[in-house]
Scaffold this motif. Structure first.
Motif, PDB file in Angstrom:
ATOM      1  N   ASP A  83       0.854  -1.197   0.000  1.00 21.94           N
ATOM      2  CA  ASP A  83       0.000   0.000   0.000  1.00 21.94           C
ATOM      3  C   ASP A  83       0.893   1.250   0.000  1.00 21.94           C
ATOM      4  N   HIS A  84       0.266   2.417  -0.003  1.00 22.56           N
ATOM      5  CA  HIS A  84       0.953   3.721  -0.082  1.00 22.56           C
ATOM      6  C   HIS A  84       2.452   3.708   0.188  1.00 22.56           C
ATOM      7  N   HIS A 180      -9.203   8.972   3.762  1.00 23.48           N
ATOM      8  CA  HIS A 180      -8.690   7.932   4.658  1.00 23.48           C
ATOM      9  C   HIS A 180      -9.175   8.150   6.092  1.00 23.48           C
ATOM     10  N   HIS A 208      -9.839   4.540  -2.414  1.00 23.30           N
ATOM     11  CA  HIS A 208      -9.212   4.505  -1.084  1.00 23.30           C
ATOM     12  C   HIS A 208     -10.168   5.143  -0.081  1.00 23.30           C
ATOM     13  N   ASN A 230      -9.639  -0.230  -1.144  1.00 24.49           N
ATOM     14  CA  ASN A 230      -8.750  -0.439  -0.001  1.00 24.49           C
ATOM     15  C   ASN A 230      -9.532  -0.242   1.283  1.00 24.49           C
TER      16      ASN A 230
HETATM   17 ZN   LIG Z   1      -4.998   4.994   0.601  1.00 19.80          ZN
END
Ligand SMILES: [Zn+2]
Length: 280
Positions: A83-84, A180, A208, A230
């Motif tokens: 991820d990121h 997020h 996301h 996600n």
């Molecule tokens: Zn994200």
């Protein structure tokens, strides 16, 4: 069955459906995602968010091998994704240690620099058959600002066309109303905007900030171009609550913990995977 993320995204795209991807931080979470997918008979992706503290628990190679081991213990397809990550060297380390799908996050950079950074990652990753997810527009942090709900911060369709063509990413995270973490007020996805983004590229799109968006909005997004979502925060919170409950009694033995936590996490994953309309 361990499967490449590109094959899972292709499955999503063919079926006009979304593959769910969960951030995991330990072996119980990884194994429960695999068992939940098996129970639901759905594909799934396991992700590592590369924060320094996680790497003290499970280094990239250990996380990758653990995921592959448990993925191969079930019959449904399970992918692995970093991820990121906005650090070129760290992405290379993850690839070297077994990740065959990574996110190159240059979303905080100006457009030209984001393209240059992402293209550089793709050029290297391609040599190893590794998939790269880019991010365009900014999916911010919900608690810090409500910018995510403002249209001027949404990903722009013309930039999607340019970004995907110039970078060669295999998937793209876009912004159209999510953020997020935890929301201060219920988010509203702009599905009309998503349709414009989808029409601007053939590349699978990623959502996301899946925690706290109601299922009806998620279903609308999945039917209109989102092929990967996600999910981090809500899975972490369930994991934290179960840890607190179990270890509230300090006489608990750690080796009895997996039998306590895994069935609950497995049920959560299986329930969440009802949102995936892929029929295997
Ligand atoms: Zn994200």
């Amino acid at each position: 069955m361990y499967t490449k993320v590109r094959d899972l995204l292709a499955l999503g795209k063919e079926n006009n459906a979304c593959i769910l991807a969960f951030d995991c931080a330990d072996v119980n979470m990884i194994r429960s995602v695999c068992m939940g997918a098996e129970k639901a008979k759905k594909p799934v992706i396991i992700m590592l968010h590369p924060s320094p503290t996680y790497k003290n628990i499970l280094p990239f190679g250990v996380f990758a091998q653990t995921t592959k081991y448990f993925a191969d213990s079930v019959s449904v397809p399970v992918g692995l994704h970093l991820d990121h990550c906005g650090d070129f060297d760290e992405i290379l380390t993850a690839i070297h240690e077994g990740f065959d799908s990574v996110m190159a996050d240059g979303s905080l950079l100006p457009l030209d620099e984001n393209i240059a950074f992402t293209r550089k990652v793709v050029e290297v990753a391609r040599n190893f058959g590794v998939d790269v997810e880019g991010e365009l527009g900014h999916v911010g942090v919900a608690m810090e600002s409500d910018d995510f709900s403002k249209k001027e911060f949404f990903t722009k369709p013309d930039e999607v066309t340019r970004f995907t063509e110039e970078t060669g990413v295999t998937s793209l995270a876009v912004s159209f109303g999510s953020a997020h973490g935890l929301y201060k007020f219920p988010p509203k996805l702009d599905i009309d905007h998503l349709i414009e983004l989808r029409n601007a590229t053939e590349t699978p799109l990623v959502l996301h900030g899946g925690t706290g968006i109601d299922d009806d909005q998620l279903k609308a997004a999945f039917a209109n171009g989102i092929n990967k979502i996600n999910i981090g925060t809500e899975f972490y919170m369930l994991n934290t609550r179960l840890n607190k409950e179990f270890y509230a009694d300090e006489t608990q033995a750690p080796y009895t913990f997996p039998a306590y936590i895994q069935p609950v996490l497995t049920d959560y994953i299986a329930k969440r995977l009802e949102l995936c309309t892929v029929e295997l």
